[in-house]
Motif scaffolding. Structure first.
Motif, short mmCIF file in Angstrom:
data_model
loop_
_atom_site.label_atom_id
_atom_site.label_comp_id
_atom_site.label_asym_id
_atom_site.label_seq_id
_atom_site.Cartn_x
_atom_site.Cartn_y
_atom_site.Cartn_z
N ASP A 69 0.87 -1.18 0.00
CA ASP A 69 0.00 0.00 0.00
C ASP A 69 0.91 1.23 0.00
O ASP A 69 1.25 1.78 1.04
CB ASP A 69 -0.91 -0.01 1.23
CG ASP A 69 -1.84 1.20 1.30
OD1 ASP A 69 -1.66 2.15 0.51
OD2 ASP A 69 -2.73 1.19 2.16
N PHE A 70 1.31 1.64 -1.19
CA PHE A 70 2.31 2.69 -1.31
C PHE A 70 1.74 4.07 -1.00
O PHE A 70 2.48 4.94 -0.53
CB PHE A 70 2.96 2.64 -2.69
CG PHE A 70 3.69 1.35 -2.90
CD1 PHE A 70 4.83 1.05 -2.17
CD2 PHE A 70 3.22 0.41 -3.80
CE1 PHE A 70 5.49 -0.16 -2.32
CE2 PHE A 70 3.89 -0.79 -3.97
CZ PHE A 70 5.03 -1.08 -3.23
N GLU A 71 0.47 4.28 -1.22
CA GLU A 71 -0.14 5.56 -0.86
C GLU A 71 -0.13 5.74 0.66
O GLU A 71 0.24 6.79 1.18
CB GLU A 71 -1.57 5.63 -1.39
CG GLU A 71 -2.21 6.99 -1.20
CD GLU A 71 -3.60 7.05 -1.84
OE1 GLU A 71 -4.48 7.63 -1.19
OE2 GLU A 71 -3.77 6.53 -2.95
N GLY A 72 -0.55 4.69 1.37
CA GLY A 72 -0.52 4.73 2.84
C GLY A 72 0.90 4.87 3.36
O GLY A 72 1.16 5.60 4.32
N LEU A 73 1.82 4.18 2.72
CA LEU A 73 3.24 4.24 3.09
C LEU A 73 3.76 5.67 2.97
O LEU A 73 4.39 6.20 3.90
CB LEU A 73 4.04 3.29 2.20
CG LEU A 73 5.55 3.29 2.32
CD1 LEU A 73 5.98 2.85 3.70
CD2 LEU A 73 6.14 2.37 1.27
N SER A 102 10.93 7.83 -3.31
CA SER A 102 10.97 6.51 -3.94
C SER A 102 9.58 6.03 -4.33
O SER A 102 9.38 5.46 -5.40
CB SER A 102 11.64 5.49 -3.02
OG SER A 102 12.98 5.82 -2.81
N VAL A 103 8.60 6.29 -3.46
CA VAL A 103 7.22 5.91 -3.78
C VAL A 103 6.73 6.73 -4.97
O VAL A 103 6.15 6.18 -5.91
CB VAL A 103 6.29 6.11 -2.55
CG1 VAL A 103 4.83 6.00 -2.96
CG2 VAL A 103 6.63 5.12 -1.45
N ARG A 104 6.98 8.03 -4.94
CA ARG A 104 6.53 8.90 -6.03
C ARG A 104 7.14 8.48 -7.37
O ARG A 104 6.50 8.55 -8.41
CB ARG A 104 6.92 10.35 -5.72
CG ARG A 104 6.34 11.34 -6.73
CD ARG A 104 6.71 12.79 -6.46
NE ARG A 104 6.70 13.15 -5.07
CZ ARG A 104 7.69 13.82 -4.46
NH1 ARG A 104 8.75 14.21 -5.14
NH2 ARG A 104 7.60 14.14 -3.19
N ASN A 105 8.39 7.99 -7.34
CA ASN A 105 9.08 7.56 -8.56
C ASN A 105 8.75 6.12 -8.95
O ASN A 105 9.31 5.62 -9.92
CB ASN A 105 10.59 7.71 -8.40
CG ASN A 105 11.02 9.16 -8.32
OD1 ASN A 105 10.31 10.05 -8.78
ND2 ASN A 105 12.18 9.40 -7.75
N CYS A 106 7.88 5.48 -8.19
CA CYS A 106 7.51 4.07 -8.46
C CYS A 106 8.75 3.17 -8.52
O CYS A 106 8.84 2.27 -9.36
CB CYS A 106 6.70 3.95 -9.74
SG CYS A 106 5.16 4.85 -9.70
N VAL A 111 12.15 1.89 -2.73
CA VAL A 111 11.22 1.87 -1.60
C VAL A 111 11.68 0.84 -0.57
O VAL A 111 11.76 1.14 0.63
CB VAL A 111 9.77 1.57 -2.07
CG1 VAL A 111 8.86 1.31 -0.87
CG2 VAL A 111 9.23 2.72 -2.90
N ALA A 112 12.00 -0.35 -1.03
CA ALA A 112 12.44 -1.41 -0.11
C ALA A 112 13.69 -0.98 0.66
O ALA A 112 13.77 -1.15 1.88
CB ALA A 112 12.69 -2.71 -0.87
N ALA A 113 14.64 -0.41 -0.06
CA ALA A 113 15.90 0.01 0.59
C ALA A 113 15.68 1.15 1.57
O ALA A 113 16.21 1.13 2.68
CB ALA A 113 16.92 0.41 -0.48
#
Length: 137
Positions: A69-73, A102-106, A111-113
């Motif tokens: 859930d990247f939006e929530g993240l 990282s989320v914004r850039n998909c 994101v994991a790192a």
């Protein structure tokens, strides 16, 4: 050139040990401003509340990351930025901003790192700030 699978395996068998070297620094200015505004006891209570919020947000960040859930993240990471800025933890704020970027850039690997780095730094920050509060009491 002839392919030699045993040679390829020897070349790939090298293991590198990564040792993170993040140094946590507490910026005293936001804390001093909080003491000036709220008094010593009020500032201590506010910091405790913000640390509890930080702990809750970090748990949710890990949950959101696990659930993809990247939006929530990203929303929770922005909250961590605000909290870290309030209690003088600039490195924590920077890494939380990196999570949002990282989320914004998909960027799944990014994101994991950055989530892993954020979790590690948050653990250190919570431990260190808790120790500072124990020393002050």
């Amino acid at each position: 050139m002839k392919h030699d699978p045993t040679r390829d395996m020897r070349d790939c068998a090298q293991v590198f040990l990564l040792r993170p070297r993040d140094t946590l620094r507490v910026d005293p200015v936001p804390i001093s401003q909080m003491v000036d505004t709220l008094g010593e006891i009020g500032a201590e209570e506010a910091i405790c509340n913000k640390l509890e919020d930080l702990t809750r947000h970090m748990r949710r960040i890990v949950d959101f990351h696990t659930a993809c859930d990247f939006e929530g993240l990203a929303t929770r990471a922005r909250s961590v930025v605000d909290l870290a800025d309030c209690i003088g933890l600039p490195l924590l704020a920077k890494v939380a901003r990196d999570v949002v970027i990282s989320v914004r850039n998909c960027d799944d690997m990014g994101v994991a790192a950055t989530v892993a780095r954020l979790a590690r730094i948050a653990d250190i920050a919570l431990f260190e700030v808790g120790n500072l509060q124990d020393q002050g009491a």
